[in-house]
Design a protein around this motif. Structure first.
Motif, PDB file in Angstrom:
ATOM      1  N   THR A 195      -3.131   0.264  -4.378  1.00  0.00           N
ATOM      2  CA  THR A 195      -2.780  -1.131  -3.286  1.00  0.00           C
ATOM      3  C   THR A 195      -2.828  -1.970  -4.646  1.00  0.00           C
ATOM      4  OG1 THR A 195      -3.847  -0.505  -1.653  1.00  0.00           O
ATOM      5  CG2 THR A 195      -3.608  -2.018  -1.538  1.00  0.00           C
ATOM      6  N   GLU A 253       0.989  -1.229  -0.159  1.00  0.00           N
ATOM      7  CA  GLU A 253      -0.126  -0.352  -0.102  1.00  0.00           C
ATOM      8  C   GLU A 253       0.691   1.224  -0.484  1.00  0.00           C
ATOM      9  OE1 GLU A 253      -4.069   0.105   2.704  1.00  0.00           O
ATOM     10  OE2 GLU A 253      -2.063   1.645   3.517  1.00  0.00           O
ATOM     11  N   THR A 287       9.248   5.499   4.505  1.00  0.00           N
ATOM     12  CA  THR A 287       9.151   6.870   3.839  1.00  0.00           C
ATOM     13  C   THR A 287      10.245   7.582   2.607  1.00  0.00           C
ATOM     14  OG1 THR A 287      10.053   8.604   5.186  1.00  0.00           O
ATOM     15  CG2 THR A 287       7.464   8.769   5.900  1.00  0.00           C
ATOM     16  N   TYR A 340       6.226  10.452  -0.003  1.00  0.00           N
ATOM     17  CA  TYR A 340       5.354   9.272  -0.047  1.00  0.00           C
ATOM     18  C   TYR A 340       5.343   8.192   1.312  1.00  0.00           C
ATOM     19  CZ  TYR A 340       3.638   9.826  -4.964  1.00  0.00           C
ATOM     20  OH  TYR A 340       3.502  10.568  -5.751  1.00  0.00           O
ATOM     21  N   SER A 341       4.859   8.001   2.119  1.00  0.00           N
ATOM     22  CA  SER A 341       5.136   6.173   2.721  1.00  0.00           C
ATOM     23  C   SER A 341       4.443   4.509   1.933  1.00  0.00           C
ATOM     24  CB  SER A 341       3.975   6.259   3.792  1.00  0.00           C
ATOM     25  OG  SER A 341       2.806   6.648   3.748  1.00  0.00           O
ATOM     26  N   TRP A 342       4.643   4.103   2.218  1.00  0.00           N
ATOM     27  CA  TRP A 342       4.059   2.881   2.355  1.00  0.00           C
ATOM     28  C   TRP A 342       4.183   1.593   3.507  1.00  0.00           C
ATOM     29  CZ3 TRP A 342       7.608  -1.794   1.568  1.00  0.00           C
ATOM     30  CH2 TRP A 342       9.305  -1.966   1.965  1.00  0.00           C
ATOM     31  N   SER A 355       0.560   5.330   0.053  1.00  0.00           N
ATOM     32  CA  SER A 355       0.099   6.527   0.166  1.00  0.00           C
ATOM     33  C   SER A 355       1.125   8.207   0.148  1.00  0.00           C
ATOM     34  CB  SER A 355      -0.307   6.731   2.174  1.00  0.00           C
ATOM     35  OG  SER A 355      -0.953   5.425   2.450  1.00  0.00           O
ATOM     36  N   SER A 356       0.011   9.068   0.142  1.00  0.00           N
ATOM     37  CA  SER A 356       0.727  10.384   0.749  1.00  0.00           C
ATOM     38  C   SER A 356      -0.178  11.294   0.228  1.00  0.00           C
ATOM     39  CB  SER A 356       1.175  10.661  -1.459  1.00  0.00           C
ATOM     40  OG  SER A 356       1.565  11.813  -1.353  1.00  0.00           O
ATOM     41  N   GLY A 358      -1.500  11.451   3.791  1.00  0.00           N
ATOM     42  CA  GLY A 358      -2.760  10.420   4.623  1.00  0.00           C
ATOM     43  C   GLY A 358      -3.681   9.917   3.114  1.00  0.00           C
ATOM     44  N   VAL A 359      -3.154   9.354   2.426  1.00  0.00           N
ATOM     45  CA  VAL A 359      -4.407   9.227   1.132  1.00  0.00           C
ATOM     46  C   VAL A 359      -2.951   8.002   0.739  1.00  0.00           C
ATOM     47  CG1 VAL A 359      -5.766   9.527  -1.314  1.00  0.00           C
ATOM     48  CG2 VAL A 359      -5.648  11.475   0.863  1.00  0.00           C
ATOM     49  N   VAL A 360      -4.877   7.197   0.428  1.00  0.00           N
ATOM     50  CA  VAL A 360      -4.078   6.336  -0.158  1.00  0.00           C
ATOM     51  C   VAL A 360      -3.720   6.596  -1.811  1.00  0.00           C
ATOM     52  CG1 VAL A 360      -4.183   3.213  -0.785  1.00  0.00           C
ATOM     53  CG2 VAL A 360      -4.161   4.805   1.748  1.00  0.00           C
ATOM     54  N   ILE A 361      -3.125   6.073  -2.231  1.00  0.00           N
ATOM     55  CA  ILE A 361      -3.137   6.048  -3.821  1.00  0.00           C
ATOM     56  C   ILE A 361      -2.223   4.819  -4.914  1.00  0.00           C
ATOM     57  CG2 ILE A 361      -1.924   8.797  -3.830  1.00  0.00           C
ATOM     58  CD1 ILE A 361       0.812   7.088  -5.184  1.00  0.00           C
TER      59      ILE A 361
END
Length: 762
Positions: free
Chosen positions: A87, A77, A128, A110-112, A79-80, A82-85
């Protein structure tokens, strides 16, 4: 060198209670990715630590979930804000998205996170990274798209759709490639009268090999190691060259020669002496040479012969696939395998060249193509580099030229444009610049070299610095590689840009400092403190340096490799004392033996560059083990004075007598009461110790120098055993005798060289 430890590591982790969700109330649970990555030989999670990524989209990787049986796959997953961009699901422990991600002007964070797709398993801790617009877009379509491209290309898959027979060459093509075709005609013509290669059953058996060198008794000679390539490679060379000349010239004598040599190669028993288990490099060569010949002569081979050649290719490729897919795809989890990483590339190319025509090719394709594109940067971070040494970087360039051109033509994926590859090319030009005196760091640093493979790699990289390198280095490309390549070569349309005079490659821990990289008589200092330690082909040379000037080596590395991990190699060639680095108590240095050599590492902790002054700092503390508590080397290059200043500060829990080692192939003579002088032809360096408690001492070793070379060894040795000490050495290139002063101050000492100042920490 391969370690298959995945199941063992998982068992140990579970046995120690490192199972998420089962920790006691007083202990925080150990995140499964961190626990699984505890073994340094295991793939590490990335990207991480908010690091800017050179490639867009970045490649994601993580260690396997350490349970048996393994999970059927993973869910990733991203995200950026706080929104999942996105999956994504994958059956393996990596993922390479096929589309680039958004990169805002100020950077996008981004975080994953990832989890196995089995019930009741928590997500990993979010990690991140940052993408900036400067990240190079490198998109790789999904496998179904790649397959469709390959089938649509038709035969020949390796030759450009714009490939022209010689009769249709333009004057510009003649100017670029006329010499190459003439050379190839001479070579093949000479081979027409050569005797046929010995029959397979007459090839003498040799012991098993590792890393291309024997691991048998001392009575085994390097000549035995060379037996198989010497017997087989001329046949393969003649096969490829004849097939290519037939495509270019249309002369039936070349077709007849290619068929004869192809039949010889196909007749070699893939389960006997030329098997993958006996000599993996030879079987790869047979495989790919037959493959290239089949591809170029597809419509000129009768069905029975084509089937026979493809069967030989299939048998050899199945052995490669069995090795790489063994232990459940061992390289996915344990990537640091030099031969395995190269074999991955061969398998990917063979799969791409045979899909649709060989039943097993689909299996090879799905296993190897995307993973290989994803994993090339195993020997550095994604910005490029090659930690085992510049000799093996040169060999990697050779493999890449052989594999990447056909792969690009068949799939449309240009691996030369991968950011890792561009960075790898920059490393080559920094550490093997035009007019280089030799190779540096790692095994085979002492071998001779030419620039043909390096020129080829640069010429195929559409990058401004690569265009400079391709135009500047001497030598000619191999005729087969040039004549099978696209026209014009990618770098020929790029305006050259001169690379900088100093460079840092952080994830391999290498630094270059040149007086003027455009001048073949330049002064160059190479400095290393590597996070990879002495693993694989690397040495115990953290915080070591090499110095060249005027096209010759002034401070070099001692010894030579008679064979991989020989007694001489482990007792001398790979040791810290054989390098221009600090040892203690008569040559005790960094720890290079055992499985922990990947963890006995160094790191670059500081770097800056300007027109007048370069600076690098390396920390090799960990590499010495518990005997040393701090080992830091700082190097300044005062470019306007062509002077280097080297400061070493060492601390230890016990008193030791320290040595600042130096090596050359010409005499190292005393220069006054506190100095040494090295003169090689018209080039020289004078080394002055600015600490008063050292004595210049020459010494000898009970190991031979490489053939036809006399090596000399000296050191600035501390006069007494101490726990904490400093070396401060000035390297005056050209022995110009600058005025040097050191003045103490409240914030450190000021060192002046002809009025140019640097601040030294106390």
């Amino acid at each position: 060198m391969t370690f298959n430890k995945s199941s063992l590591v998982g068992s140990l982790l579970l046995g120690l209670g490192l199972v998420w969700g089962q920790a006691s109330a007083a202990t925080a649970p150990v995140e499964w990715v961190t626990a699984a990555a505890a073994d340094p030989y295991t793939v590490q999670p990335g990207p991480t630590n908010l690091m800017p990524q050179p490639q867009n989209p970045p490649a994601f990787a993580w260690p396997r979930y350490p349970v048996y049986p393994k999970p059927p796959g993973y869910i990733l997953e991203v995200s950026s804000g706080g929104v999942v961009i996105g999956t994504y699901t994958t059956t393996r422990n990596f993922y390479l998205p096929s589309k680039a991600m958004t990169a805002a002007a100020t950077g996008t964070t981004y975080s994953w996170r990832v989890r196995p797709n089995i019930a009741k398993v928590d997500w990993s801790t979010p990690r991140t990274f940052t993408l900036y617009p400067s990240a190079k877009v490198f998109e790789v379509p999904e496998n179904d798209v790649l397959r469709a491209r390959i089938i649509a290309h038709g035969r020949s898959r390796m030759l450009s759709k714009n490939f022209l027979p010689f009769s249709k060459w333009t004057s510009a093509m003649m100017a670029e490639r006329g010499a190459a075709i003439s050379a190839l005609i001479r070579e093949v013509t000479a081979g027409l009268t050569s005797p046929p290669a010995p029959a397979p059953q007459n090839l003498t058996a040799v012991p098993a090999v590792s890393d291309g060198m024997l691991l048998s008794s001392a009575s085994t000679t390097p000549q035995v190691v060379a037996l198989l390539p010497a017997k087989v490679n001329p046949v393969l060379r003649q096969l490829e060259a004849s097939a290519l000349l037939y495509r270019l010239m249309g002369d039936p004598k070349y077709l007849a020669e290619a068929i004869a040599r192809g039949d010889q190669a196909a007749a070699l028993d893939p389960s006997a002496i030329t098997s993958y288990t006996s000599q993996d490099q030879v079987t790869r060569s047979i495989d790919v040479s037959l493959l290239r010949a089949v591809d170029m002569l597809w419509d000129n081979l009768d069905a029975a012969r084509r089937t026979r050649w493809l069967a030989a290719i299939t048998a050899r490729t199945e052995a490669i696939y069995a090795d790489l897919s063994g232990s459940d795809g061992r390289i996915d989890e344990q990537p640091f395998d030099s031969h395995g990483a190269t074999a991955y590339g061969y398998l990917a190319l063979i799969a791409a060249m045979t899909v649709g025509d060989v039943p097993a090719a689909d299996k090879w394709f799905d296993f190897a193509v995307r993973p290989y594109v994803n994993s090339i940067f195993v020997w550095s971070g994604p910005e490029g580099g090659y930690f085992p040494g510049s000799a093996y970087a040169m060999y990697q360039a050779t493999y890449s030229v052989q594999l990447w051109g056909p792969f690009k033509e068949a799939t449309g994926v240009d691996l030369y444009q991968k950011p890792w590859s561009i960075g790898f090319g920059r490393m080559l030009m920094q550490f093997i610049p035009p007019g280089a005196a030799g190779l540096v760091f790692g095994d085979q640093h002492e071998v001779g070299f030419d620039y043909s493979a390096l020129k080829s790699f640069a010429a195929r990289t559409a990058n401004a610095e690569s265009a400079w390198y391709a135009r500047t280095v001497t030598g000619s490309e191999d005729p087969i590689q040039l004549l099978t390549s696209e026209y014009p070569l990618p770098a020929s349309a790029i305006t050259p840009v001169v690379p900088p005079n100093a460079a840092l490659f952080p994830t391999i821990g290498w630094v270059s400092m040149h007086s003027d990289i455009t001048n073949t008589k330049r002064t160059s200092l190479y400095f290393k403190s590597s996070p990879y330690g002495s693993y694989n082909h690397a040495h115990g040379d953290q915080n070591a340096l090499v110095l060249d000037s005027g096209g010759v080596r002034l401070l070099g590395e001692a010894g030579y490799e008679d064979y991989y991990y020989s007694p001489t190699v482990t007792a001398w060639y790979r040791t810290t004392r054989a390098h221009n680095a600090v040892t203690f108590d008569g040559g005790v240095g960094q720890l290079i033996g055992g499985r922990e050599n990947l963890t006995r590492n160094g790191k670059i902790t500081g770097f800056s560059t300007s027109a007048a002054l370069d600076y690098a700092e390396g920390d090799a503390t960990v590499s010495y083990g518990p005997a040393i508590t701090s080992a830091v080397r700082k190097v300044w290059y005062l470019r306007t004075n062509n002077v280097y200043v080297v400061q070493d500060k060492i601390t230890a829990p016990a008193a030791h007598k320290y040595e600042w080692n130096m090596h050359s192939t010409v005499p190292i003579v005393a220069d006054g009461s506190s100095g040494a002088k090295i003169v090689n032809g018209t080039s020289s360096v004078c080394l002055t110790s600015l600490t008063p408690d050292t004595t210049l001492t020459s010494w000898t070793v009970p190991y031979p120098s490489r053939p036809k070379v006399v090596e000399t060894h000296s050191a600035f040795i501390k006069n007494a055993a101490v726990q904490n000490t400093e070396f401060l050495v000035v390297l005056d290139v050209g022995c110009k005798r600058p005025v040097v002063t050191v003045t103490p101050g409240s914030n450190g000492r000021t060192l002046l060289v002809n009025g140019q100042s640097i601040t030294l920490p106390n």
